[in-house]
Write an enzyme that holds these catalytic residues in place. Sequence first.
Site, PDB file in Angstrom:
ATOM      1  N   ASP A 206    -115.669 -21.087 -17.958  1.00 27.24           N
ATOM      2  CA  ASP A 206    -116.026 -20.858 -19.363  1.00 27.24           C
ATOM      3  C   ASP A 206    -115.798 -19.379 -19.693  1.00 27.24           C
ATOM      4  O   ASP A 206    -115.316 -18.617 -18.844  1.00 27.24           O
ATOM      5  CB  ASP A 206    -117.480 -21.280 -19.632  1.00 27.24           C
ATOM      6  CG  ASP A 206    -117.638 -21.841 -21.049  1.00 27.24           C
ATOM      7  OD1 ASP A 206    -117.214 -21.167 -21.994  1.00 27.24           O
ATOM      8  OD2 ASP A 206    -118.194 -22.950 -21.197  1.00 27.24           O
ATOM      9  N   HIS A 281    -112.655 -21.620 -24.660  1.00 29.54           N
ATOM     10  CA  HIS A 281    -113.693 -21.359 -23.657  1.00 29.54           C
ATOM     11  C   HIS A 281    -113.090 -20.822 -22.361  1.00 29.54           C
ATOM     12  O   HIS A 281    -113.446 -21.274 -21.267  1.00 29.54           O
ATOM     13  CB  HIS A 281    -114.501 -22.624 -23.369  1.00 29.54           C
ATOM     14  CG  HIS A 281    -115.564 -22.899 -24.384  1.00 29.54           C
ATOM     15  ND1 HIS A 281    -116.683 -22.117 -24.532  1.00 29.54           N
ATOM     16  CD2 HIS A 281    -115.675 -23.871 -25.327  1.00 29.54           C
ATOM     17  CE1 HIS A 281    -117.453 -22.600 -25.508  1.00 29.54           C
ATOM     18  NE2 HIS A 281    -116.850 -23.656 -26.024  1.00 29.54           N
ATOM     19  N   ASP A 344    -112.979 -28.420 -26.110  1.00 34.39           N
ATOM     20  CA  ASP A 344    -113.899 -28.201 -27.238  1.00 34.39           C
ATOM     21  C   ASP A 344    -113.775 -26.806 -27.829  1.00 34.39           C
ATOM     22  O   ASP A 344    -113.354 -25.864 -27.157  1.00 34.39           O
ATOM     23  CB  ASP A 344    -115.347 -28.436 -26.787  1.00 34.39           C
ATOM     24  CG  ASP A 344    -115.743 -27.498 -25.651  1.00 34.39           C
ATOM     25  OD1 ASP A 344    -114.991 -27.429 -24.666  1.00 34.39           O
ATOM     26  OD2 ASP A 344    -116.788 -26.836 -25.745  1.00 34.39           O
ATOM     27  N   GLU A 345    -114.190 -26.715 -29.075  1.00 40.15           N
ATOM     28  CA  GLU A 345    -114.439 -25.458 -29.775  1.00 40.15           C
ATOM     29  C   GLU A 345    -113.359 -24.397 -29.555  1.00 40.15           C
ATOM     30  O   GLU A 345    -113.668 -23.263 -29.220  1.00 40.15           O
ATOM     31  CB  GLU A 345    -115.792 -24.879 -29.314  1.00 40.15           C
ATOM     32  CG  GLU A 345    -116.970 -25.787 -29.603  1.00 40.15           C
ATOM     33  CD  GLU A 345    -118.307 -25.209 -29.123  1.00 40.15           C
ATOM     34  OE1 GLU A 345    -119.286 -25.330 -29.857  1.00 40.15           O
ATOM     35  OE2 GLU A 345    -118.359 -24.678 -27.994  1.00 40.15           O
ATOM     36  N   TYR A 436    -128.813 -33.523 -24.913  1.00 37.54           N
ATOM     37  CA  TYR A 436    -128.687 -32.093 -24.632  1.00 37.54           C
ATOM     38  C   TYR A 436    -130.006 -31.551 -24.092  1.00 37.54           C
ATOM     39  O   TYR A 436    -130.918 -31.241 -24.829  1.00 37.54           O
ATOM     40  CB  TYR A 436    -128.203 -31.339 -25.883  1.00 37.54           C
ATOM     41  CG  TYR A 436    -126.697 -31.244 -25.884  1.00 37.54           C
ATOM     42  CD1 TYR A 436    -125.932 -32.340 -25.495  1.00 37.54           C
ATOM     43  CD2 TYR A 436    -126.029 -30.071 -26.215  1.00 37.54           C
ATOM     44  CE1 TYR A 436    -124.549 -32.271 -25.443  1.00 37.54           C
ATOM     45  CE2 TYR A 436    -124.642 -29.994 -26.177  1.00 37.54           C
ATOM     46  CZ  TYR A 436    -123.916 -31.094 -25.788  1.00 37.54           C
ATOM     47  OH  TYR A 436    -122.550 -31.018 -25.721  1.00 37.54           O
ATOM     48  N   PHE A 437    -130.041 -31.427 -22.785  1.00 34.03           N
ATOM     49  CA  PHE A 437    -131.283 -31.019 -22.133  1.00 34.03           C
ATOM     50  C   PHE A 437    -131.479 -29.498 -22.177  1.00 34.03           C
ATOM     51  O   PHE A 437    -132.413 -28.976 -21.567  1.00 34.03           O
ATOM     52  CB  PHE A 437    -131.336 -31.562 -20.697  1.00 34.03           C
ATOM     53  CG  PHE A 437    -131.340 -33.076 -20.616  1.00 34.03           C
ATOM     54  CD1 PHE A 437    -131.614 -33.856 -21.744  1.00 34.03           C
ATOM     55  CD2 PHE A 437    -131.087 -33.726 -19.421  1.00 34.03           C
ATOM     56  CE1 PHE A 437    -131.622 -35.249 -21.670  1.00 34.03           C
ATOM     57  CE2 PHE A 437    -131.096 -35.122 -19.333  1.00 34.03           C
ATOM     58  CZ  PHE A 437    -131.358 -35.882 -20.463  1.00 34.03           C
ATOM     59  N   ASP A 438    -130.590 -28.817 -22.913  1.00 35.12           N
ATOM     60  CA  ASP A 438    -130.872 -27.393 -23.164  1.00 35.12           C
ATOM     61  C   ASP A 438    -131.707 -27.226 -24.442  1.00 35.12           C
ATOM     62  O   ASP A 438    -132.104 -26.126 -24.779  1.00 35.12           O
ATOM     63  CB  ASP A 438    -129.581 -26.557 -23.232  1.00 35.12           C
ATOM     64  CG  ASP A 438    -128.584 -27.029 -24.287  1.00 35.12           C
ATOM     65  OD1 ASP A 438    -128.669 -28.202 -24.723  1.00 35.12           O
ATOM     66  OD2 ASP A 438    -127.702 -26.233 -24.678  1.00 35.12           O
TER      67      ASP A 438
END
Length: 551
Positions: A206, A281, A344-345, A436-438
């Site tokens: 990342d 990323h 992504d992104e 999403y466990f964040d």
Amino acid sequence: MKTKSFVLVILSLVILTAGQNRAGTQMSIIPLPKKITPADGSFELDEQTRIAVSGAATKKIARMLNEFISPATGFSLEITNGKDTTGKYIEFKIDDNLSNLTEEGYELNVTPDAVTIASAGQAGLFYGVQTLRQLLPAEIYSREKQDSRNIKWLIPAIHIEDAPEFKWRGMHLDVCRHFMPVEFVKKYIDLLAMHKMNKFHWHLTDDQGWRIEIKKYPRLTEIGAWREQTIVGHQSGDPENYTYDGTRHGGFYTQQEIKEVLEYAKKRFVTVIPEIEMPGHCHAAVASYPNLSCKGGDFEVGCRWGGYKDVYCPGKEKTFEFLQNVLTEVIELFPGEYIHIGGDECSKERWRQCPKCQKRIAEENLENEKELQSYFIKRIERFLNKKGRKVIGWDEILEGGLSPTATVMSWRSEQGGITAAKNGNDVIMAPNPYTYFDYYQGKKENEPLAIGGFLPLEKVYSYHPVPEVLNNRQAEHILGAQGQVWTEYIKDSDHVEYMAYPRACALAEVVWSESENKNFDYFYDRLKKHTRRLDWLDVNYRELDSESDND
Ligand code: TNX
């Protein structure tokens, strides 16, 4: 008189705990098996118990059983070929007649004299062992030998028929934003296996760190694995005003360490899916090799969160050469059929201004930069397909067209997954509102700083991976679901466990036991007992909410 009442107290205690053991332990299996039929009596596991096997496949599982139970019991059970009719035994059987339960399903039968675990496949036997562990007292999970005077290793008589609802039962871990040591990665995998999860998605590259040794490109880990400092707190407002901790952070896994992790995972029937992010990323990669970006330049490994504009340049052939060489090493290491390539992104800003990218757009008759992203993904996919691998990408890979063989991981809610399934692409559900466990799991004031959002245990449990809008044929493309642990705000392994557990227990039940009439209260009751197992395993799970916890 004194002695009498003492005896009475002891007696009633024994009866009470025995009773609790029956009802309690039996009913606290997570994820919940399909069918449980309790019976009378119990099987006592002791040193004389033998494990009966028939061939290499069953022997391997017998060894695993020994590995799981010997630290707490001190037993090393003798493994014999065929049954020994003179004593008590635990028998493992591969039985093709059970193929209706799939290779991961199993039948477990416990009587006072014998335990039998049968399955059409080795994985099913392994999952039978996981259930068996949960039928034993929670102390079985201890890594230290328990005093045999205080504990009997009783397994209640029972018949269980079980099979998973979904093929993809996964957990993800971001080791880029914060590096996590190998020992912890193994523990994480062990916990997945205990919950009958079978996919570990290892987010290895990342903006803020490159974590996998690539022999051909040493700068990726000499430079890309280290950042000078890390932003403190939430990132908002003017970048000029961000504060940084001034502490160098980083780390990476050598190929040797990765092989060790893969070996460990394989024994636990967990497939590891590496994620190598592209075309965005990738700031850590372009900081190591600036020529892979459009402008070139002097980049540093990311020290803050959010996106970066400098991404891989698809106008340069060198970029593809680099990525193919990286992927070639990744493929040699990872035996699984899937490689995750992110997708992504990705900022398109540099591509818009880059003459080489514009030339590529013109030459390939692409409409715009979105199609250039799609060109990028499809080209890498062709390369991986030729090597016999399948591609997974986050749902952005749908933009600008997607080949029918790619698998979509739907993170921006379920929409990408729905579009993909209708398209005929396979889908893994990872929607942020449910997985999403964040995100926060309780009131912000009472929780450690998190990225945002609110995802309490009950909401995870309520998730159904197959969206109602899909017809049966489309629904078949939903392979399952997985939980995400992004670590921008999670600095160490204790905090990872805090965020992941017990929410991963709820998700395990979603993907293994999914049914129309699942019941949160029943799950929660079992979870209370299940947390004792997690205690023995030293898992830093988030305590259950006191208001709903009246144990
Ligand atoms: C979005 S999910 C990202 C990650 C972040 C995460 C934080 C995805 C494919 N990209 O880079 O860490 O949100 O929740």
